[in-house]
Design a protein around this motif. Sequence first.
Motif, PDB file in Angstrom:
ATOM      1  N   GLN A  68       0.818  -1.200   0.000  1.00 20.22           N
ATOM      2  CA  GLN A  68       0.000   0.000   0.000  1.00 20.22           C
ATOM      3  C   GLN A  68       0.854   1.253   0.000  1.00 20.22           C
ATOM      4  N   GLU A  69       2.002   1.193   0.730  1.00 20.84           N
ATOM      5  CA  GLU A  69       2.885   2.357   0.751  1.00 20.84           C
ATOM      6  C   GLU A  69       3.508   2.575  -0.618  1.00 20.84           C
ATOM      7  N   VAL A  70       3.860   1.484  -1.283  1.00 20.86           N
ATOM      8  CA  VAL A  70       4.415   1.609  -2.634  1.00 20.86           C
ATOM      9  C   VAL A  70       3.380   2.238  -3.573  1.00 20.86           C
ATOM     10  N   MET A  71       2.124   1.855  -3.387  1.00 22.46           N
ATOM     11  CA  MET A  71       1.064   2.427  -4.210  1.00 22.46           C
ATOM     12  C   MET A  71       0.911   3.917  -3.930  1.00 22.46           C
ATOM     13  N   MET A  72       1.027   4.312  -2.657  1.00 24.12           N
ATOM     14  CA  MET A  72       0.922   5.722  -2.306  1.00 24.12           C
ATOM     15  C   MET A  72       2.062   6.529  -2.915  1.00 24.12           C
ATOM     16  N   VAL A  73       3.268   5.927  -2.946  1.00 22.94           N
ATOM     17  CA  VAL A  73       4.396   6.610  -3.582  1.00 22.94           C
ATOM     18  C   VAL A  73       4.115   6.824  -5.065  1.00 22.94           C
TER      19      VAL A  73
END
Length: 478
Positions: free
Chosen positions: A30-35
């Motif tokens: 999810q953090e990678v998606m936010m980036v």
Amino acid sequence: MSKFFSLKSFLGSESLYSNLNPEAPNGNQQEVMMVTVQIVIQKIEEQLDKLRETKEDPSSSPVVFQQCAFLADILGLLESVVASHYSLKNGSFTIHPLRRKKKQSDEPADYFLREEIRKYVRIKPNRLGKQNFMGANASFTSIGHACFAMKKELEEYMDYDVGDICNDDWKLAQKLMVHGCDPLPRRRCFSRAPKLYNQPLPINESLWKLPDDRNVRWSQYRCKNFACLAGNTTRKGFFKCADCFNLTNHEMPRWVSLEADSNHTADFLISDVLGIKPGEIRLGLDFSVGTGTFAARMREFNVTIVSATINFGAPFSEMIALRGLVPLYLTINQRLPFFDNTLDLIHTTRFLDGWIDFVLLEFILYDWDRVLRPGGLLWIDSFFCLKEDLYDYLQVFKMLRYKQHKWMVVPKLDKDDQEMFFSAVLEKPPRPFRKRRHMKKPRRHQISNGVISRTRARFKISPEPELRSPNLVKRNTI
């Protein structure tokens, strides 16, 4: 400059997240998606910066304007996703103040892009900083709540150059009005007029003679002259008033001779209705679809009638004015622009019919009651509805508790007796200024899931309306 400032709201916006790009902890998906989302946000902002730096006015090009609006919408959605993600996340991660979701502005002007709308709806303080003669320290302009749902159409309506000639867009304005975007904002452009406006006919001729075709803008109509509308060979006018421009054969006999009125468009004569209140009926409203014939006839009886109508497929408003009468450009959604207890008569025909919702009908009738003076007359002329709905509509009219002077129900034969005509002349009673404590409110119709339960109200129900024999009266389709 007006068009330039209309883009200022998003061309000058700064990113909330371009410099706030934390590393994705533990490779969380999810953090990678936010980036990734933040990278997209940064690219959109770069594109908006390029559009802001261009020397060309973005609003002068429809393609560029649409691109700006699209990018701004996408940017807002992505920023909302990022803010929601970090607001729901638990743990030791601290939400940066700039990441917190901003509260939506309560300023209506911030919702629109066109600078003319934004300027119109903003509060205008008095220059002297004091209250004016109306008791307000500022001027407050308004638009209908439905204007926010019709943002695209409203911004098209307000897209003009200040001081120039307005677009020929009255039909767009009427669409906004009919769908609830009413009142419309004022505009700072000059309305279009006919190219060759001829002097109107004298009042002694104009009432029963077709006007000059040059006095109407015909660009938005299928018929291009009054002769086309009067001939009615192509049915190009409004279907409920297809013969309204035929002044000689169709309009002239109405309300003065039931025998001569071969179309049976009325049940009562003007002379009979005015005889109910001799000398008392001086001022009234005709809320109908027509060319002002009712007002023309009432003028012969020294009664002033304002005709409320809109232009459904034909220039009804222009026709009424060219006949020397008073047109009131008004939709059924609006509160009547009259003060309480000021009118002697309200007449309606061909418009307030069985298509209307029961609750909306109640709102309309209560507003009519508001502007009618005590002793004023409500003339319901040829209201028609389905036979199965007749009882419910009659109960709505009886809700007013008006005195019944004339009351008649006629079968509509061309519909195999499935539809009925209803006509009545009712008198508004005097009412006390305050309710007595021991008086109980009558039980109203209980509406549930669109169905009215026929509960008996606690007031006297008048005798059943007279029902004419089908062999005596034939009514054509209006």
